[in-house]
Write a protein that holds these residues in place. Structure first.
Motif, PDB file in Angstrom:
ATOM      1  N   GLU A 125       0.828  -1.209   0.000  1.00 16.15           N
ATOM      2  CA  GLU A 125       0.000   0.000   0.000  1.00 16.15           C
ATOM      3  C   GLU A 125       0.868   1.268   0.000  1.00 16.15           C
ATOM      4  O   GLU A 125       0.445   2.326  -0.455  1.00 16.15           O
ATOM      5  N   THR A 126       2.072   1.158   0.509  1.00 19.86           N
ATOM      6  CA  THR A 126       2.962   2.318   0.593  1.00 19.86           C
ATOM      7  C   THR A 126       3.764   2.542  -0.688  1.00 19.86           C
ATOM      8  O   THR A 126       4.596   3.449  -0.749  1.00 19.86           O
ATOM      9  N   GLY A 127       3.537   1.720  -1.696  1.00 18.27           N
ATOM     10  CA  GLY A 127       4.220   1.912  -2.975  1.00 18.27           C
ATOM     11  C   GLY A 127       3.822   3.240  -3.604  1.00 18.27           C
ATOM     12  O   GLY A 127       2.779   3.809  -3.262  1.00 18.27           O
ATOM     13  N   CYS A 128       4.635   3.703  -4.544  1.00 20.18           N
ATOM     14  CA  CYS A 128       4.344   5.015  -5.144  1.00 20.18           C
ATOM     15  C   CYS A 128       3.009   5.003  -5.881  1.00 20.18           C
ATOM     16  O   CYS A 128       2.401   6.050  -6.076  1.00 20.18           O
ATOM     17  N   ALA A 129       2.543   3.824  -6.290  1.00 13.14           N
ATOM     18  CA  ALA A 129       1.207   3.712  -6.891  1.00 13.14           C
ATOM     19  C   ALA A 129       0.315   2.815  -6.025  1.00 13.14           C
ATOM     20  O   ALA A 129      -0.597   2.146  -6.526  1.00 13.14           O
ATOM     21  N   ASN A 130       0.608   2.795  -4.746  1.00 14.02           N
ATOM     22  CA  ASN A 130      -0.183   2.020  -3.774  1.00 14.02           C
ATOM     23  C   ASN A 130      -0.311   0.544  -4.141  1.00 14.02           C
ATOM     24  O   ASN A 130      -1.319  -0.101  -3.837  1.00 14.02           O
ATOM     25  N   GLY A 131       0.686   0.017  -4.843  1.00  7.34           N
ATOM     26  CA  GLY A 131       0.640  -1.396  -5.210  1.00  7.34           C
ATOM     27  C   GLY A 131      -0.307  -1.695  -6.353  1.00  7.34           C
ATOM     28  O   GLY A 131      -0.522  -2.848  -6.699  1.00  7.34           O
ATOM     29  N   ARG A 132      -0.842  -0.667  -6.992  1.00  7.50           N
ATOM     30  CA  ARG A 132      -1.785  -0.889  -8.109  1.00  7.50           C
ATOM     31  C   ARG A 132      -1.072  -0.863  -9.459  1.00  7.50           C
ATOM     32  O   ARG A 132      -1.638  -1.290 -10.464  1.00  7.50           O
ATOM     33  N   GLY A 133       0.132  -0.333  -9.493  1.00  5.39           N
ATOM     34  CA  GLY A 133       0.774  -0.125 -10.788  1.00  5.39           C
ATOM     35  C   GLY A 133       1.867  -1.121 -11.115  1.00  5.39           C
ATOM     36  O   GLY A 133       1.962  -1.620 -12.227  1.00  5.39           O
TER      37      GLY A 133
END
Lengths: 325, 344
Positions: A90-98
């Protein structure tokens, strides 16, 4: 901006060093199968990203493609945001969606990267259109590989940018291969991509893409010309991808024969990080010990980023539908 | 309420939105011509000039990407395709990027509020590549909004809504509608996206229609009323998001459903609505659902074949009667003559 001062040289070196260490660290961890996202490592191509981004101002914007980690980091994206994205958190730059190919760091001017070849060439051109409409002096930059010069959208965009004299810099990273296809199967013998750009009335320049200073100087000339209202510039940077197209391996270790180990070794000799480091030392700007300290600082940032990413929360299934609209 | 033609309503919605929001610009092939997309962009061109309404080279894909990139920097671009069919060239940017932008960057790269208008051609030999109607394809993809205004009021209201929305939105306009008149609110009022309109209430059969088929269904309903059949007509207006509630409550009331769309049947809007009724209103249905769509072939050019290709008011009326187990022999009289004058 524009002059190669010792400060600029130090920033350029620290930038390529950071990109290299981040990619190498992530590549080493990739085989643990915890980063479940197809990843195109940019090892070997760092000088293009670092040299161009050093020539930009903070509110200039950058777009990239599937091999995007270098551009994201060079424009100021955090290793933490990148690592967490690769780990699907979730803390990824695209919240793990990208995932690896869909990065963003808008507050740093890295708008987005996208996996479809040529997409962001048009998008950067559109941001440049917005800047022109607003009579702003901002510049939009798009990075892409030379295979994108085989896509129609490149020509549509270049034609339009030249037509309207848009403030956009087209940065082509020519690494000689598209996946496993060499230039000889894709572009006629004797092709000079700069000639194609010039045919569209776009100013074009070809540089050694592994030379941070050469890229920085060419990008600086380009950006100055663009800000002066002269329209788009095409920059072809000759470089080489060390690792396989997608994944952390080396082609020669994986039995692939589309290129040789000897060719790779030649390019490793011409390593952008090594070249920048040697230049600093030979000019007395930094000592070997100083470089070792910078290396340790970068390694430390990466260690913390990876550790934090691995401990970060997963996106919740209940948030599957967030941000569709 | 004063009446406006459909194209005037589109124009008024666009001009009012542009007056209020300086980030809106309009581009696409022919938008600044004297003919101005059937007149709908003429006033915007006159009022706002070439800075905000400008022609585009023939580069549908890159221009869509350019609109996305401008939108990412705070603009609200409207891109117009004088025919739907050219939009296929833009599907990479529209579907692979615009539709996914907000989601796949975790909401952290903002939104790209691009509005795409595209015209559906029909008749006068438009042929296979100037007459397609792409709502089913486009509505397949999460992240896009797809609307088809049928009445002048919604031509204005959906234009306003699209230009206010943060989501990329496609507005499909049927060429046959531009000259149709109807009451239009003078105020700046959006039509909610994702909400169907009950054009007329009825008790015997529900007709769910889109775009020009709403006009055909109105003619059919008028004729059917003379036969004692009470039709409830639902204008879908928006395909994505889909207003399931309005459709289902109507079907539950009447127990009979005819769906009419401007495109084909297989994997089409008509099939989606039929599936919805089968899944969620099965026990209310008193007769099989009937789907009215284009004949299952590419659009022909010759007049004699076009007549067989396009469903019309009488096609809908016959389907309605069939759901009631009835037939009628004079319904052909209700069909409109194709009075379009070429070449465009």
């Amino acid at each position: 901006m524009g002059t190669v001062t010792p400060d600029v040289e130090i920033r350029l070196f620290k930038s390529v060093l950071r990109l290299r260490r981040a990619e190498e660290s992530l590549a080493a961890l990739y085989s643990e199968q915890e980063m479940r996202t197809p990843t195109h490592f940019g090892v070997g191509q760092e000088a293009v990203a670092s040299g161009v981004c050093e020539a930009l101002l903070p509110d200039d914007v950058v777009y990239s493609h599937h091999r995007c980690h270098n551009h994201y980091l060079a424009k100021g994206g955090s290793v933490a945001g990148l690592a967490a994205e690769l780990y699907g958190r979730e803390t990824g730059c695209a919240n793990g969606r990208g995932g690896s190919v869909h990065l963003t760091a808008v507050d740093k001017g890295f708008v987005v990267s996208s996996a479809i070849l040529g997409q962001t060439i048009a998008v950067a051109t559109g941001s440049a259109l917005a800047f022109q409409m607003d009579r702003s002096s901002r510049v939009a930059v798009t990075f892409f590989g030379e295979a994108t010069c085989e896509e129609g959208v490149f020509y549509e965009s270049m034609n339009y940018a030249a037509l309207r004299k848009l403030p956009v810099l087209f940065v082509c990273e020519n690494n000689l291969y598209s996946t496993e296809s060499p230039l000889s199967t894709r572009q006629p013998t004797g092709t000079e991509l700069c000639e194609r750009a010039r045919a569209f009335k776009v100013t074009a320049e070809k540089v050694d893409g592994n030379d941070t200073i050469a890229v920085f100087e060419a990008a600086t000339r380009a950006v100055e010309s663009i800000r002066a209202g002269n329209g788009p510039v095409f920059l072809e940077c000759m470089t080489y991808r060390w690792r396989e197209h997608v994944g952390p391996g080396f082609d020669h270790e994986l039995g692939r024969t589309y290129r040789t180990k000897a060719e790779l070794d030649k390019w490793i000799e011409h390593c952008p990080v090594k070249l920048a480091g040697e230049r600093l030392q030979s000019r007395g700007i930094a000592s070997e010990a100083q470089i070792a300290r910078w290396t340790e600082e970068v390694e430390s940032e990466i260690r913390v980023a990876v550790l934090t990413a691995k401990q970060a929360p997963w996106p919740e299934a209940q948030n599957l539908f967030d941000n569709i609209y | 309420m004063r009446e406006l033609k459909y194209y005037e309503a589109l124009s008024e919605g666009l001009v009012q939105a542009m007056e209020r929001d300086s980030s809106i610009f309009v581009t696409g092939i022919a938008v600044d011509y004297a003919s101005g997309i059937f007149g709908s962009t003429v006033e915007a061109t006159r009022r706002f000039g070439p800075e905000r309404v400008f022609d585009s080279p023939a580069m549908e894909n890159a221009m869509t990407g350019i609109c996305i990139g401008a939108a990412a920097m705070g603009k609200r671009p409207m891109m117009v395709h004088p025919r739907n069919d050219f939009m296929f060239l833009a599907f990479d940017q529209l579907i692979n990027l615009a539709a996914k932008w907000r989601y796949m960057y975790g909401g952290n790269a903002g939104s790209v509020p691009v509005v795409v208008r595209a015209v559906v051609g029909k008749g006068w030999g438009q042929g296979a590549t100037h007459s397609q109607s792409l709502q089913s394809l486009l509505a397949h993809f999460p992240g896009l909004q797809v609307v088809l205004p049928a009445l002048p009021q919604d031509a204005k209201g959906l234009t306003i809504a699209a230009l206010q929305s943060n989501a990329p939105t496609v507005i499909l306009e049927h060429r046959t509608l531009y000259g149709i008149s109807g009451p239009v609110d003078e105020a700046y009022v959006p039509t909610p996206i994702g909400k169907a309109r009950v054009v007329q209430e009825g008790t015997d059969v529900t007709i769910v229609a889109t775009s020009f088929m709403v006009i055909e269904a109105m003619r059919a309903a008028e004729e059917l009323a003379k036969e004692g059949v009470s039709v409830e007509l639902v204008d879908l207006r928006s395909i994505r998001p889909l207003d399931e509630e309005t459709i289902l409550s109507s079907v539950r009331k009447t127990g009979r459903l005819v769906v009419a769309d401007t495109s084909w049947e297989l994997c089409g809007v008509v099939s989606e609505i039929a599936a919805l009724a089968a899944e969620k209103a099965f026990h209310s249905l008193k007769a099989p659902v009937r789907r009215i769509a284009l004949a299952d072939c590419p659009a022909p050019v010759s007049m004699s074949l076009e007549a067989a290709f396009y469903p019309k008011a009488s096609t809908i009326a016959r389907a309605v009667l069939a759901t009631l187990g009835r037939t009628h022999s004079h319904l052909g009289d209700i069909d409109l003559a194709d009075d379009f004058k070429g070449p465009y």
